[in-house]
Enzyme design. Sequence first.
Site, PDB file in Angstrom:
ATOM      1  N   ASP A 167     -59.128 -76.789 -47.441  1.00  0.00           N
ATOM      2  CA  ASP A 167     -58.028 -77.565 -48.001  1.00  0.00           C
ATOM      3  C   ASP A 167     -58.426 -77.894 -49.440  1.00  0.00           C
ATOM      4  O   ASP A 167     -59.333 -78.681 -49.677  1.00  0.00           O
ATOM      5  CB  ASP A 167     -57.841 -78.847 -47.173  1.00  0.00           C
ATOM      6  CG  ASP A 167     -56.800 -79.793 -47.776  1.00  0.00           C
ATOM      7  OD1 ASP A 167     -56.213 -79.451 -48.827  1.00  0.00           O
ATOM      8  OD2 ASP A 167     -56.587 -80.873 -47.177  1.00  0.00           O
ATOM      9  N   TRP A 195     -58.799 -86.912 -45.557  1.00  0.00           N
ATOM     10  CA  TRP A 195     -58.006 -85.701 -45.378  1.00  0.00           C
ATOM     11  C   TRP A 195     -58.619 -84.774 -44.346  1.00  0.00           C
ATOM     12  O   TRP A 195     -57.913 -84.219 -43.499  1.00  0.00           O
ATOM     13  CB  TRP A 195     -57.762 -85.000 -46.711  1.00  0.00           C
ATOM     14  CG  TRP A 195     -56.836 -85.797 -47.563  1.00  0.00           C
ATOM     15  CD1 TRP A 195     -57.132 -86.422 -48.732  1.00  0.00           C
ATOM     16  CD2 TRP A 195     -55.454 -86.111 -47.288  1.00  0.00           C
ATOM     17  NE1 TRP A 195     -56.015 -87.099 -49.210  1.00  0.00           N
ATOM     18  CE2 TRP A 195     -54.993 -86.928 -48.352  1.00  0.00           C
ATOM     19  CE3 TRP A 195     -54.576 -85.801 -46.247  1.00  0.00           C
ATOM     20  CZ2 TRP A 195     -53.672 -87.416 -48.392  1.00  0.00           C
ATOM     21  CZ3 TRP A 195     -53.270 -86.286 -46.298  1.00  0.00           C
ATOM     22  CH2 TRP A 195     -52.838 -87.083 -47.354  1.00  0.00           C
ATOM     23  N   LYS A 246     -50.596 -81.929 -56.588  1.00  0.00           N
ATOM     24  CA  LYS A 246     -51.700 -82.485 -57.365  1.00  0.00           C
ATOM     25  C   LYS A 246     -51.946 -81.654 -58.622  1.00  0.00           C
ATOM     26  O   LYS A 246     -51.987 -82.193 -59.700  1.00  0.00           O
ATOM     27  CB  LYS A 246     -52.971 -82.558 -56.523  1.00  0.00           C
ATOM     28  CG  LYS A 246     -53.088 -83.797 -55.642  1.00  0.00           C
ATOM     29  CD  LYS A 246     -52.461 -83.674 -54.309  1.00  0.00           C
ATOM     30  CE  LYS A 246     -52.458 -84.961 -53.533  1.00  0.00           C
ATOM     31  NZ  LYS A 246     -52.635 -84.749 -52.095  1.00  0.00           N
TER      32      LYS A 246
HETATM   33  C1  LIG Z   1     -52.495 -84.858 -50.785  1.00  0.00           C
HETATM   34  C2  LIG Z   1     -53.398 -84.143 -49.855  1.00  0.00           C
HETATM   35  C3  LIG Z   1     -52.948 -83.642 -48.620  1.00  0.00           C
HETATM   36  C4  LIG Z   1     -51.547 -83.872 -48.101  1.00  0.00           C
HETATM   37  O1  LIG Z   1     -50.616 -83.161 -48.795  1.00  0.00           O
HETATM   38  P1  LIG Z   1     -49.062 -83.211 -48.343  1.00  0.00           P
HETATM   39  O2  LIG Z   1     -48.474 -82.187 -49.236  1.00  0.00           O
HETATM   40  O3  LIG Z   1     -48.583 -84.600 -48.599  1.00  0.00           O
HETATM   41  O4  LIG Z   1     -49.011 -82.857 -46.913  1.00  0.00           O
HETATM   42  C5  LIG Z   1     -53.840 -82.942 -47.841  1.00  0.00           C
HETATM   43  N1  LIG Z   1     -55.108 -82.737 -48.240  1.00  0.00           N
HETATM   44  C6  LIG Z   1     -55.583 -83.218 -49.410  1.00  0.00           C
HETATM   45  C7  LIG Z   1     -56.997 -82.957 -49.795  1.00  0.00           C
HETATM   46  C8  LIG Z   1     -54.741 -83.923 -50.256  1.00  0.00           C
HETATM   47  O5  LIG Z   1     -55.209 -84.402 -51.416  1.00  0.00           O
END
Ligand SMILES: *Cc1c(COP(=O)(O)O)cnc(C)c1O
Length: 359
Positions: free
Chosen positions: A171, A102, A195
């Site tokens: 993030d 990521w 998540k």
């Molecule tokens: C799932 C995830 C993303 C991507 O999320 P989207 O909503 O599909 O764009 C980005 N960063 C992390 C750490 C993730 O787990």
Amino acid sequence: MTRVYNFNAGPAALPLEVLTKAQSELLDLSGSGMSVMEMSHRSKEFQSVVDEAESKVRQLMGISDNYKVLFLQGGASLQFAMIPMNLRAQGQVADYVDTGSWASKAIKEAKLGGAANVAWSGKEENYVRMPLQSEMNLSSDAAYVHICSNETIGGIRYSAFPKTDAPLIADMSSEIMSRVIDVNNFGMIYAGAQKNIGPSGLALVIIRNDLIERTPDTTPIFLRYKTHADDGSLYNTPNTWGIYILKLVMEWMESLGGIAAVQKINEAKAGALYSTIDSSDFWRSPVNKADRSIMNVVWRLPSEELETAFVSEAKKAGMIGLKGHRSVGGIRASIYNAVPVAAIDALVEFMNDFEKKNG
Ligand SMILES: *Cc1c(COP(=O)(O)O)cnc(C)c1O
């Protein structure tokens, strides 16, 4: 009705209480005679949904007036693009820490249209750990420092966050509201909702007021934080359903006693899995112990054949989503806030039986 034990990485398990509440309100939200998906985003009923969602996020995370809380579309991935477009001036460098899949995706976006300095990369070591403070080569004049606080695929997370002079941007998609953090240590925090806090297609952005003012004039209006901040996340039609479910998840978090209480449960859940993994040579954790994620637990078995058997037998026993990401293999249990303790108990019991049969 049979509900499975859901270890999916994302979209992932939602609290049963939230789904049941949404079901009960689906045909008629607070006497409106409509579902939340059928009403105007400018109606007073929907305004109260957004207001409550925001105030609950603020209260749970202890967010001061110095920050805006935004509900945006495009998931966390759009944030990878929006961050450099808004927060890095022409000719300026932004620092990125490369801790896994990521973080790397965020770096790819940042390398377009400007300078991105990779202050540290764990790639050579297969992303098994987070960097020490002393290992990072931070720029003296960085616009910001970007990290991924919990790598969903690699199964690692920062136990302590880096100290930076430039605003720290994290993030937190796969760990938002899973542990207590001090928002004041960050310039910006963002997370795709699917998540820990809601459905997909919705991103939560927490951004310090001064950063909102940085955006260069060349940034498209829709992609400016200020556009969404000035209109209270209602510049255009938002993901109304997503915001509504997020609000219900926040109510559920409150009912459990808030993030600190949920963190305790999460640590116990992760602890039970890690101690099973550590209890025998049959299982192997590939990541640095100090950086083990409490949301995404990854481990290996003695062979890929046994891993395949493990995943398929677990599925027969009502446990789904345990296959590691296709890029790394192995086993991964994503044990987000909404995954109940009973699911962990069932998984641990299954692991013990599986080892007896195959060890
Ligand atoms: C799932 C995830 C993303 C991507 O999320 P989207 O909503 O599909 O764009 C980005 N960063 C992390 C750490 C993730 O787990």
